[in-house]
Design a protein around this motif. Structure first.
Motif, PDB file in Angstrom:
ATOM      1  N   LEU A   1     -42.677  94.929  41.618  1.00 19.60           N
ATOM      2  CA  LEU A   1     -41.984  94.392  40.450  1.00 19.60           C
ATOM      3  C   LEU A   1     -40.590  95.003  40.353  1.00 19.60           C
ATOM      4  O   LEU A   1     -40.428  96.220  40.539  1.00 19.60           O
ATOM      5  N   ARG A   2     -39.620  94.146  40.042  1.00 19.42           N
ATOM      6  CA  ARG A   2     -38.266  94.626  39.777  1.00 19.42           C
ATOM      7  C   ARG A   2     -37.698  93.878  38.583  1.00 19.42           C
ATOM      8  O   ARG A   2     -37.845  92.659  38.490  1.00 19.42           O
TER       9      ARG A   2
ATOM     10  N   PRO B   1     -47.357  85.456  46.640  1.00 19.41           N
ATOM     11  CA  PRO B   1     -46.261  84.626  46.126  1.00 19.41           C
ATOM     12  C   PRO B   1     -45.111  85.432  45.539  1.00 19.41           C
ATOM     13  O   PRO B   1     -45.295  86.494  44.947  1.00 19.41           O
ATOM     14  N   LEU B   2     -43.914  84.891  45.740  1.00 20.97           N
ATOM     15  CA  LEU B   2     -42.720  85.397  45.086  1.00 20.97           C
ATOM     16  C   LEU B   2     -42.494  84.556  43.836  1.00 20.97           C
ATOM     17  O   LEU B   2     -42.368  83.331  43.919  1.00 20.97           O
ATOM     18  N   VAL B   3     -42.474  85.194  42.679  1.00 19.10           N
ATOM     19  CA  VAL B   3     -42.215  84.519  41.409  1.00 19.10           C
ATOM     20  C   VAL B   3     -41.036  85.230  40.761  1.00 19.10           C
ATOM     21  O   VAL B   3     -41.083  86.438  40.516  1.00 19.10           O
TER      22      VAL B   3
ATOM     23  N   VAL C   1     -38.553  90.045  39.058  1.00 18.98           N
ATOM     24  CA  VAL C   1     -39.021  89.607  40.368  1.00 18.98           C
ATOM     25  C   VAL C   1     -40.416  90.175  40.598  1.00 18.98           C
ATOM     26  O   VAL C   1     -40.610  91.405  40.570  1.00 18.98           O
ATOM     27  N   MET C   2     -41.385  89.289  40.815  1.00 17.51           N
ATOM     28  CA  MET C   2     -42.751  89.695  41.127  1.00 17.51           C
ATOM     29  C   MET C   2     -43.060  89.238  42.543  1.00 17.51           C
ATOM     30  O   MET C   2     -42.883  88.056  42.864  1.00 17.51           O
ATOM     31  N   ALA C   3     -43.524  90.149  43.401  1.00 16.99           N
ATOM     32  CA  ALA C   3     -43.739  89.828  44.808  1.00 16.99           C
ATOM     33  C   ALA C   3     -44.967  90.570  45.325  1.00 16.99           C
ATOM     34  O   ALA C   3     -45.688  91.240  44.573  1.00 16.99           O
TER      35      ALA C   3
ATOM     36  N   PHE D   1     -38.960  80.620  38.991  1.00 16.27           N
ATOM     37  CA  PHE D   1     -38.756  79.992  40.293  1.00 16.27           C
ATOM     38  C   PHE D   1     -39.855  80.435  41.244  1.00 16.27           C
ATOM     39  O   PHE D   1     -40.295  81.586  41.214  1.00 16.27           O
ATOM     40  N   ARG D   2     -40.284  79.531  42.126  1.00 18.35           N
ATOM     41  CA  ARG D   2     -41.327  79.851  43.079  1.00 18.35           C
ATOM     42  C   ARG D   2     -41.201  78.952  44.314  1.00 18.35           C
ATOM     43  O   ARG D   2     -40.446  77.973  44.295  1.00 18.35           O
ATOM     44  N   LEU D   3     -41.930  79.319  45.358  1.00 16.38           N
ATOM     45  CA  LEU D   3     -41.993  78.523  46.577  1.00 16.38           C
ATOM     46  C   LEU D   3     -43.371  77.898  46.653  1.00 16.38           C
ATOM     47  O   LEU D   3     -44.370  78.612  46.803  1.00 16.38           O
TER      48      LEU D   3
END
Length: 199
Positions: free
Chosen positions: A15-16, A128-130, A164-166, A192-194
């Motif tokens: 987390l950032r 996931p990157l959220v 940023v959650m990754a 935002f997500r992929l």
């Protein structure tokens, strides 16, 4: 490291919080334009045989293939507006990864909320990157370990901040934006997500 900001130290999480990520004038301009331009919806979800209106307004934008399912709802993406395409470009530059969809949540007041959940839908992939952009009023963002009831960490998400959650975060943690009786200004949150195409 992608960011100069110190990471949030939680076990099994990446987390950032980048605050501020954009200046106050830009955040205010984006807030006003998105609020006016977005065709907001308030869908219902079925729980235990009853329909409940989602306690916030939402919209889903993305690339043509980026349909997204959560809470039993399938969201077909609206096409990117020039403003959202520009915000996405800046976010992608910050995180160094592509993002093909964004969920807009509009919290009109303290009674609008987001319940406990993880962003762990299959179409988001294994880790996931959220990336969450916050505009408008400040709201508290809570985290708890899956299977636990107690809040373990909270953040104040201010206008212009980027969370940023990754990594394995969604495997081990849930998050919420709880209702509050305190006066709070209206807030927009863009996550935002992929989204990966499902077979």
């Amino acid at each position: 490291m992608l960011f100069a900001d110190a990471p949030i130290q939680l076990a099994n999480a990446e987390l950032r919080l980048i605050a501020p990520w954009c200046d106050a004038a830009t955040a205010a301009d984006w807030f006003a334009r998105l609020l006016a331009q977005t065709p907001w919806e308030q869908p219902s979800v079925r729980l235990h045989g009853r329909d409940y209106a989602v306690p916030r307004l939402v919209a889903w934008y993305g690339d043509a293939e980026a349909s997204y399912r959560y809470s039993g709802l399938v969201h077909r993406p609206l096409p990117w507006t020039p403003l959202l395409a520009e915000i996405r470009r800046r976010v992608q530059e910050s995180v160094g990864q592509p993002l093909n969809g964004v969920l807009l949540n509009y919290y009109r007041d303290g009674q609008d909320s987001m319940g406990w959940h993880s962003d762990d839908e299959p179409e988001l992939g294994r880790n996931p990157l959220v990336v969450s952009l916050n505009l408008g009023g400040t709201r508290r963002f809570d985290l708890r370990r899956k299977g636990h009831g107690a809040i373990e960490h909270s953040l104040q998400l201010e206008s212009g901040s980027l969370l940023v959650m990754a990594g394995a975060t969604q495997h081990y943690w849930q998050h919420q934006v709880a209702k509050t009786r305190r006066p709070v200004a209206p807030r927009l949150n863009l996550t935002f997500r992929l989204v990966h195409a499902q077979p």
